[in-house]
Design a protein around this motif. Structure first.
Motif, mmCIF file in Angstrom:
data_model
loop_
_atom_site.group_PDB
_atom_site.id
_atom_site.type_symbol
_atom_site.label_atom_id
_atom_site.label_comp_id
_atom_site.label_asym_id
_atom_site.label_seq_id
_atom_site.Cartn_x
_atom_site.Cartn_y
_atom_site.Cartn_z
ATOM 1 N N ASN A 180 50.918 30.535 63.569
ATOM 2 C CA ASN A 180 50.553 31.391 64.696
ATOM 3 C C ASN A 180 51.511 32.578 64.823
ATOM 4 O OD1 ASN A 180 48.362 29.775 65.489
ATOM 5 N ND2 ASN A 180 49.720 28.405 66.618
ATOM 6 N N VAL B 141 43.597 32.812 57.197
ATOM 7 C CA VAL B 141 43.742 31.580 57.981
ATOM 8 C C VAL B 141 42.370 30.980 58.232
ATOM 9 C CG1 VAL B 141 44.654 30.548 60.092
ATOM 10 C CG2 VAL B 141 45.861 32.448 59.012
ATOM 11 N N LYS C 66 39.811 27.233 57.595
ATOM 12 C CA LYS C 66 39.819 25.771 57.444
ATOM 13 C C LYS C 66 40.034 25.390 55.980
ATOM 14 C CE LYS C 66 36.871 21.714 58.298
ATOM 15 N NZ LYS C 66 37.775 20.970 59.198
ATOM 16 N N PRO D 69 40.683 26.583 62.527
ATOM 17 C CA PRO D 69 41.290 27.641 63.347
ATOM 18 C C PRO D 69 40.379 28.045 64.505
ATOM 19 C CG PRO D 69 41.360 28.195 61.006
ATOM 20 C CD PRO D 69 40.438 27.023 61.146
ATOM 21 N N PRO E 39 42.971 34.765 64.499
ATOM 22 C CA PRO E 39 42.914 33.304 64.406
ATOM 23 C C PRO E 39 44.196 32.658 64.893
ATOM 24 C CG PRO E 39 43.363 34.242 62.251
ATOM 25 C CD PRO E 39 43.113 35.404 63.171
ATOM 26 N N VAL F 267 45.956 28.377 65.350
ATOM 27 C CA VAL F 267 45.733 26.958 65.089
ATOM 28 C C VAL F 267 46.434 26.121 66.138
ATOM 29 C CG1 VAL F 267 45.439 27.286 62.604
ATOM 30 C CG2 VAL F 267 47.713 26.811 63.518
#
Length: 277
Positions: free
Chosen positions: A204, A231, A233, A246, A255, A257
């Motif tokens: 992040n 970013v 999956k 995400p 994005p 997470v």
């Protein structure tokens, strides 16, 4: 521009980096993420000129880095590594002032003004006369960051733009407020024409800071592109071995997470029929 072309490094019979090519551009923050042992810090050391690759080449504005004398290189780039000595009996101000020793000679008053500016920028104004071995780990980390800033600021007469700032895990010892401040500092440096590489474990934080993300896995570049394109999956599964989808922030649409909901991907899932072939 700082560029690694097909760099490879081997140590102890193990390939640390394998045919890696990366371009760091002026005015841009490049975030580097990847699992432990994927070669992130090694790549930074090669790009900074600390370590020579076994194969491939590093270029600064088209010039092979190996042709630059250490003094020339110091005017163009500054490094914040993970290994930061306590500073012995140096005060914060003395440690930060060391950055000016590699720069272009200036009037003492001008140099001290830059030192003060750097100390204030990293939030250590109240501790500038304190011994660095009495600081917390986070404060000492920020003192070394201020030293790197002074090195670039005093070298700007030679460096293109704001120079190259290479940061290895600069958030590792920081509280949330100072994490935000350091990420903003990286953005500021790029906004002034500088080149920034920042290695992070926090995905992040990397998305917040970076214009571009480079993902390393087992010494290879697994992905290279905008945070939105990188970013995903599939990347999180393929690189970090976690099942994590995400989310997307509404403004700005980036994005992010939630690691607390991640699940480990079992590389050897158990069969529902234990006796089946």
């Amino acid at each position: 521009m700082l560029e690694a072309r097909s760099v490879t490094l081997r140590r102890g019979g193990r390939t640390i980096l394998d045919d890696v090519s990366v371009v760091l551009r002026a005015g841009e923050v490049t975030g580097v993420i990847g699992p432990n042992g994927s070669g992130k810090s090694t790549l930074l050391r090669i790009l900074s000129g600390v370590t020579a690759p076994d194969a491939g080449e590093v270029f600064i504005a088209g010039t092979p880095l190996r042709r630059l004398r250490p003094a020339e290189l110091a005017l163009r780039r500054a490094v914040l590594s993970q290994e930061r000595p306590a500073g012995f009996a140096f005060t914060v101000r003395e440690l930060v002032s060391l950055g000016a020793q590699r720069g272009i000679p200036r009037a003492a008053a001008e140099t001290q003004a830059l030192v003060t500016r750097a100390i204030d920028r990293v939030g250590l104004g109240a501790a500038e006369h304190q011994a660095t071995d009495r600081l917390s780990g986070g404060e000492r980390q920020r003192a070394h960051l201020a030293r790197a800033l002074v090195q670039l600021w005093t070298g700007r007469g030679v460096a293109n733009g704001g120079g190259m700032l290479l940061l290895d895990e600069p958030l590792s010892a920081q509280d949330p407020l100072h994490q935000i401040d350091i990420l903003d500092l990286a953005r500021e440096h790029a906004g002034q024409g500088g080149t920034v590489m920042i290695i992070l474990h926090d995905i992040n934080a990397a998305v917040r800071a970076a214009d571009r993300l480079v993902v390393l896995r087992q010494g290879h570049v697994a992905a290279d592109g905008s945070p939105t394109s990188v970013v995903t999956k599939a990347m999180l599964a393929g690189v970090f071995d976690v099942d994590l989808t995400p989310c997307t922030a509404p403004e700005p649409p980036l994005p992010f997470v939630l690691p607390q909901v991640a699940r480990r991907i079992d590389p050897h899932p158990h069969s529902s029929c234990p006796h089946s072939p």
